[in-house]
Structure formats: C-alpha cells, structure tokens
Design an enzyme around this catalytic site. Structure first.
Site, PDB file in Angstrom:
ATOM      1  N   LYS A 277       1.171 -38.824 -11.529  1.00 42.76           N
ATOM      2  CA  LYS A 277       2.154 -39.871 -11.267  1.00 42.76           C
ATOM      3  C   LYS A 277       2.640 -39.762  -9.816  1.00 42.76           C
ATOM      4  O   LYS A 277       2.702 -40.739  -9.102  1.00 42.76           O
ATOM      5  CB  LYS A 277       3.312 -39.708 -12.257  1.00 42.76           C
ATOM      6  CG  LYS A 277       4.378 -40.751 -12.133  1.00 42.76           C
ATOM      7  CD  LYS A 277       5.406 -40.589 -13.226  1.00 42.76           C
ATOM      8  CE  LYS A 277       6.671 -41.356 -12.888  1.00 42.76           C
ATOM      9  NZ  LYS A 277       7.724 -41.148 -13.862  1.00 42.76           N
TER      10      LYS A 277
ATOM     11  N   GLU B 139      -0.982 -28.151  -8.494  1.00 45.05           N
ATOM     12  CA  GLU B 139      -2.191 -27.828  -9.264  1.00 45.05           C
ATOM     13  C   GLU B 139      -3.222 -28.950  -9.141  1.00 45.05           C
ATOM     14  O   GLU B 139      -4.408 -28.716  -8.905  1.00 45.05           O
ATOM     15  CB  GLU B 139      -1.857 -27.656 -10.758  1.00 45.05           C
ATOM     16  CG  GLU B 139      -1.020 -26.444 -11.099  1.00 45.05           C
ATOM     17  CD  GLU B 139       0.472 -26.702 -11.037  1.00 45.05           C
ATOM     18  OE1 GLU B 139       0.907 -27.668 -10.357  1.00 45.05           O
ATOM     19  OE2 GLU B 139       1.219 -25.939 -11.656  1.00 45.05           O
TER      20      GLU B 139
ATOM     21  N   GLY C 204       6.210 -38.612 -17.318  1.00 44.59           N
ATOM     22  CA  GLY C 204       4.907 -37.967 -17.461  1.00 44.59           C
ATOM     23  C   GLY C 204       4.548 -37.678 -18.913  1.00 44.59           C
ATOM     24  O   GLY C 204       3.455 -37.984 -19.378  1.00 44.59           O
ATOM     25  N   ARG C 205       5.484 -37.112 -19.666  1.00 43.44           N
ATOM     26  CA  ARG C 205       5.187 -36.729 -21.054  1.00 43.44           C
ATOM     27  C   ARG C 205       5.145 -37.924 -22.003  1.00 43.44           C
ATOM     28  O   ARG C 205       4.863 -37.771 -23.188  1.00 43.44           O
ATOM     29  CB  ARG C 205       6.194 -35.681 -21.522  1.00 43.44           C
ATOM     30  CG  ARG C 205       7.651 -36.084 -21.370  1.00 43.44           C
ATOM     31  CD  ARG C 205       8.556 -34.872 -21.491  1.00 43.44           C
ATOM     32  NE  ARG C 205       9.966 -35.164 -21.234  1.00 43.44           N
ATOM     33  CZ  ARG C 205      10.517 -35.164 -20.031  1.00 43.44           C
ATOM     34  NH1 ARG C 205       9.797 -34.931 -18.960  1.00 43.44           N
ATOM     35  NH2 ARG C 205      11.815 -35.414 -19.885  1.00 43.44           N
TER      36      ARG C 205
ATOM     37  N   GLU D  59      10.443 -30.249 -22.785  1.00 42.99           N
ATOM     38  CA  GLU D  59      10.765 -30.787 -21.456  1.00 42.99           C
ATOM     39  C   GLU D  59      11.811 -31.899 -21.590  1.00 42.99           C
ATOM     40  O   GLU D  59      12.608 -32.125 -20.694  1.00 42.99           O
ATOM     41  CB  GLU D  59       9.493 -31.303 -20.759  1.00 42.99           C
ATOM     42  CG  GLU D  59       9.661 -31.466 -19.259  1.00 42.99           C
ATOM     43  CD  GLU D  59       8.355 -31.694 -18.514  1.00 42.99           C
ATOM     44  OE1 GLU D  59       8.104 -30.998 -17.520  1.00 42.99           O
ATOM     45  OE2 GLU D  59       7.577 -32.576 -18.909  1.00 42.99           O
TER      46      GLU D  59
ATOM     47  N   HIS E 226      -3.735 -17.020 -41.241  1.00 40.25           N
ATOM     48  CA  HIS E 226      -4.332 -15.689 -41.096  1.00 40.25           C
ATOM     49  C   HIS E 226      -3.880 -14.997 -39.818  1.00 40.25           C
ATOM     50  O   HIS E 226      -4.496 -14.028 -39.392  1.00 40.25           O
ATOM     51  CB  HIS E 226      -5.856 -15.802 -41.153  1.00 40.25           C
ATOM     52  CG  HIS E 226      -6.298 -16.380 -42.461  1.00 40.25           C
ATOM     53  ND1 HIS E 226      -6.542 -15.600 -43.575  1.00 40.25           N
ATOM     54  CD2 HIS E 226      -6.461 -17.666 -42.860  1.00 40.25           C
ATOM     55  CE1 HIS E 226      -6.882 -16.391 -44.587  1.00 40.25           C
ATOM     56  NE2 HIS E 226      -6.823 -17.644 -44.182  1.00 40.25           N
TER      57      HIS E 226
ATOM     58  N   LYS F 195       8.658 -24.398  -8.755  1.00 42.41           N
ATOM     59  CA  LYS F 195       7.710 -25.057  -7.835  1.00 42.41           C
ATOM     60  C   LYS F 195       8.124 -24.803  -6.391  1.00 42.41           C
ATOM     61  O   LYS F 195       7.304 -24.487  -5.535  1.00 42.41           O
ATOM     62  CB  LYS F 195       7.719 -26.577  -8.056  1.00 42.41           C
ATOM     63  CG  LYS F 195       7.062 -27.066  -9.321  1.00 42.41           C
ATOM     64  CD  LYS F 195       7.013 -28.594  -9.275  1.00 42.41           C
ATOM     65  CE  LYS F 195       6.768 -29.197 -10.626  1.00 42.41           C
ATOM     66  NZ  LYS F 195       6.875 -30.645 -10.657  1.00 42.41           N
TER      67      LYS F 195
END
Ligand code: F6P
Length: 540
Positions: free
Chosen positions: A202, A208, A262-263, A348, A379, A507
C-alpha cells in the site's frame, strides 16, 4: 467530558454478572437447561454458529446486547458503511466493505471500485489466457507475490484455502520475509521468462517488500535484460511516485485507497494473485460471500447476528472472564493459514490500550490469537489446552464436506472436532476417572496414584462455526464474519481498530541500526546494542 465505555452502567452490569458466572461450570449450565443447544445456536443462510459451549446464560447475552446498544454499535456500524472518518487518529474512512458491497460508501467510491475491478479482471483474463506474456513471449506460469502483513497474509490464505478451485496453469508463490530465504528458494527453481512478480505494498516503502522487490528485479534484469521489469512486474500501491521510480509500467499498476487498511485489503487489488489463480468468476464469488455477511451484519437483529454474537463473546471471554488467548482451530487443512490471518486482523486491529479519546482503558482488549488446524493440533498443544493453566478461549471452524466435495476424511475430522469441543467444555471429573479405572480392573493403589493426572477440568469455552464447504464464497464469508467481529469488539472496547502505531517504533529503530558498526548506536540501551552488533561482526 469523554468517558471510557467501562464507565457505562451497561458495562458494570456485565462485570457484576461475570462475577456470578465465574462460579459456574459448563456442566452445571448444560444440566440446568436441556434445550441449551436450541437456545445458543444461530443458523443464518448456510452458516451455523454454535455458542452453547460458551460460559454464558440467556442473561449474559441479554446484558452483552445491552452493552452493544449502550456503545451505539448500530450507529458506529452505519458510520463505517457510510464512509465517515471513523479511523479518527488517521482521519480516514474505513471502507473495505465498499470493495465487495454496493451499499457501502458513496456513489463516487463505488464508481472507483467498479473501474478498478474492471481493470483487474481484464488484466487477470489477459494473463490467464496467455495474451499478456513475458519479454520472451512465454506464457506466465508462475506468479510471485511480494508483500508482507496485509499485503501477504490475505492473498496467501485465499490461494491456499481455494486450492481445489485453482483453474488454468498458474502457480502462486509468496515472498514476505526480509531474510531473503523465500526469494532465494524461488529464484533457484523458477524460470524468470515465465514469472510475473506482483509487488503488493500500500505504501511502497515497507522495508521487507522493497528489499525483496529490488532483489527480484535484479534477478529478472540479470536473466532477461533491462527492459524486462516493465513486462514482468506489476504493483499494487497508493504511491505512484515510488512505482514510477521502480519502473512499473502504467498498465501494470493497480490502485489502493487510504480507506482500505492493509489487514482489510484482500478484497482489493491486493487479491490480484488469487484472481490470477482462481479466475475472476471465483474471485467474485469470494467478494459475494463477504457481501452476504455485510448485508447480514447491517440488517439482522443483534440476537440473530453472527458477527455481533461472535464479537460480544470475544469481549466477554477476554475482558470479563479474563481468558488471555483465543486458539483458532480450523478442522480443514485448507484453512491452515487462517490463524495467521486472524492474528493480524485481531491483534493489529484491537491490540490497543488507549481509547478513541486518548484515555488508558485499564481493561484487557485483544486476546493473543494463535492456532493450527485440527486434527494436527490435537497431537501437539491440545494437552496444554485441556490440562494446563490458565484456561483459553477456542474457536472451532469446520466445513461439512471436504473441499474436493466428498465426506471421507471430513467425517473423521468432524468427529474429532465435536469430541474435542465436548471434552473442553464438560471435562472428565475425578469421580468419573476413578470409576472408569476401577471398571477397567485397575488396582485401588494405582487409581489413587494416577487418577488425578487423568482429570480434565473442562469449562474451557468454545465456539463452533459450521458451513457447507470451503468454497470461494464461504471463505469470503468467514473472513467478513471475523472482520465484523473485530469491529464489534473494538467498538465495545472503544478503541480505534483501524490504526497500527504499535508497529512503527521497531521499524524506526531498525532503520537507524548500522550493521557495519561504523555508526555507534544512540539512546536507551545503546551499549548493549553496540555489543550485539559487534558480536555479529566478530562471529560470522
Ligand atoms: O507493519 C504493519 C503494516 O503496516 C501492516 O499494517 C500492513 O499490512 C503491512 O505493514 C504492509 O504494509 P504495506 O502494504 O504498506 O507494504
């Protein structure tokens, strides 16, 4: 003078009721009401929401609905769908719903969404039918999505979950982590001439994504020449200037808007990789599934409203019963990435401790969300869920059929899912353990020694969401149910579910660190940090 929602009489009523409920076991609640399931499940369309194994009574729900009314949930919901700037810290509207529902946002917003959808589906069609190719004329057979957070988790989940609906010959790949391993793995095996790279960001400044996109660009240029990125790269962003700088061709740019977080962005061009893999028709089913839930959320009375009930139970468990985590347990391997998706969505969004008015809330907000698909999880960590401390809240999510259409395997999965939710709720008390051991011929001494270790206290609350099959439409519905549940929780807690200032400090600090050691660290903890940087330099 603004006040916290916890100062409302409706909040105190729930808090007082919680004190009484803390003394009750689900076994008591179940034996007191033979029609408990009838009272605590809701069917809507093809969904079944079963909350009968939550630690609630009719009074609990009534008080929670009162609380929802006291915080004006309906008014806030209408404001969101209208496009009011409810993301108040960033002064932005919150209109991800406009990406899938024509009744959200203004006509101008809807017109932009329609234009964007047309551009996306045209592009997807051209790539899928081989009319749009790489520089050598080879058809794109691999698409690599470079993005992180909301620019990765949503499209990755959709591609993974809808694997049974992949059509055509495009294989999706995902690169998110800054450490380069994912890209290294891909560049060793993929043919660059057949590879299309989508840079999803965005902001187009995320460290990254920039690092991975630049490395991917070097790989494409190295193999196919300087002009190749114009053909092999696509970008989804709001940052035109940065896309210019990167060299993204005009017809390879897809827009985003500041009213999509974003999410919450998988419904936008961020979902392009999924559309390339499953085709436009299926992608539109995905949007339709979410739109159905938008309609339901905005029209159904609270008592029948799935996301309202899910959200209020979330608040009840976290804030009033003080359960620290929510384990998300899909009984469908296709939904393996759902827990990771919901981690970002819930944590978030609602991992906040200050109210909309800037006051410390002083009560617990978002739970820690985690999970793995059943039956695998049975398990590994189920031991702790059954017998460890403290108690955790659980969400079981299961389709009635496997994604390939059959019921083989899924019957076993459902059997396990139901058995586990029963065990969590009702447990295995000491008298029953002892009686069973005696019946099995175990000696009295051995019963004395071992029985206590076999006790399951139970009273671990869970919700069960059932739906027919993990199709595109159902997946859209699941994600929208959780989005609105998060909104309900954020509204009751009175926090802004749509900003994320908590990710900024790390960041900023990372960008100030010089791994060569040439620039000495400054500020709090500088000496330890300097020692660490030195350790890396001397031990590599
Ligand atoms: O670091 C958090 C975050 O801002 C998320 O909210 C977002 O989904 C992710 O980074 C990626 O951001 P972008 O799409 O701008 O690269």
């Amino acid at each position: 003078m603004s006040q916290l929602n916890s100062a409302l009489p409706a909040w105190s009523a729930v808090a007082n009721h919680a004190k009484d409920m803390a003394k009750l076991h689900l076994r008591d609640l179940c034996s007191a009401d033979a029609r408990r399931w009838q009272h605590f499940h809701v069917e809507h369309d093809t969904w079944l929401l079963d909350v009968s194994r939550q630690r609630i009574t009719p009074q609990t729900l009534a008080l929670l609905f009162d609380l929802a009314r006291a915080v004006d949930l309906s008014g806030r919901t209408a404001a969101m769908f209208r496009g009011d700037p409810i993301n108040s810290t960033e002064r932005r509207a919150v209109l991800h719903t406009a990406l899938r529902s024509d009744f959200a946002g203004s006509p101008a917003v809807q017109a932009e969404v329609t234009t964007s959808r047309q551009k996306l589906s045209t592009f997807a069609g051209l790539v899928r039918n081989g009319q749009k190719t790489g520089t050598t004329g080879k058809k794109f057979k691999h698409v690599v999505n470079i993005g992180i957070g909301g620019s990765d988790l949503g499209p990755l989940l959709v591609c993974d979950a809808l694997r049974a609906q992949w059509s055509g010959d495009i294989t999706p790949h995902f690169v998110s982590n800054v450490d380069r391993t994912q890209l290294e793995d891909l560049t060793r095996t993929l043919d660059p001439a057949e590879t299309l790279v989508i840079v999803c960001s965005k902001t187009f400044v995320t460290q990254e994504t920039q690092a991975n996109a630049n490395a991917a660009r070097a790989w494409i240029v190295g193999a196919l020449g300087e002009k190749a990125p114009g053909h092999h790269f696509v970008a989804v962003s709001t940052n035109a200037e940065a896309m210019d700088k990167f060299g993204i061709a005009a017809d390879h740019r897809f827009t985003m808007w500041d009213w999509v977080g974003g999410r919450y962005s998988v419904w936008s061009a961020i979902g392009l990789i999924a559309e390339l893999v499953i085709g436009t028709e299926r992608f539109e089913d995905f949007l339709k599934g979410a739109s159905d839930i938008d309609r339901h959320f905005t029209t159904a009375p609270f008592e029948k409203n799935l996301p309202v009930i899910m959200g209020l139970i979330g608040v009840w468990n976290r804030t009033f019963l003080n359960l620290p985590t929510l384990a998300v347990l899909p009984y469908d391997q296709r939904l393996a990435r759902l827990p990771a998706y919901l981690q970002q969505l819930e944590m978030e969004s609602n991992g906040k401790s200050v109210s909309l008015d800037g006051i410390h809330v002083g009560f617990a907000t978002a739970p820690i969300v985690w999970g793995e698909p059943g039956s695998n999880a049975q398990h590994s960590f189920f031991q702790m869920l059954h017998q460890g401390t403290p108690t955790q809240a659980l969400d079981f999510i299961a389709p009635l059929r496997g994604s390939w259409g059959g019921t083989e395997g899924q019957d076993l999965a459902l059997k396990n899912c139901f058995a586990q939710s029963q065990a969590f709720a009702y447990g295995y008390p000491l008298p029953e353990v002892e009686a069973d051991m005696r019946k099995a011929g175990v000696s009295a001494a051995e019963v004395d020694r071992i029985a206590i270790h076999r006790v399951h206290e139970g009273n671990r609350p869970s919700t069960l969401l059932l739906y027919p099959q993990t199709t595109a439409r159902a997946l859209g519905g699941i994600l929208a149910l959780y989005e609105h549940s998060v909104f309900v929780q954020g509204t009751v807690w009175g926090v802004n579910s749509f900003d994320q200032f908590g990710v900024e400090l790390g960041k900023k600090l990372a960008s100030g660190i010089d791994m060569t050691g040439a620039k000495a660290p400054q500020g709090a903890g500088a000496l330890s940090l300097g020692a660490l940087i030195n350790y890396v330099a001397t031990h590599r």
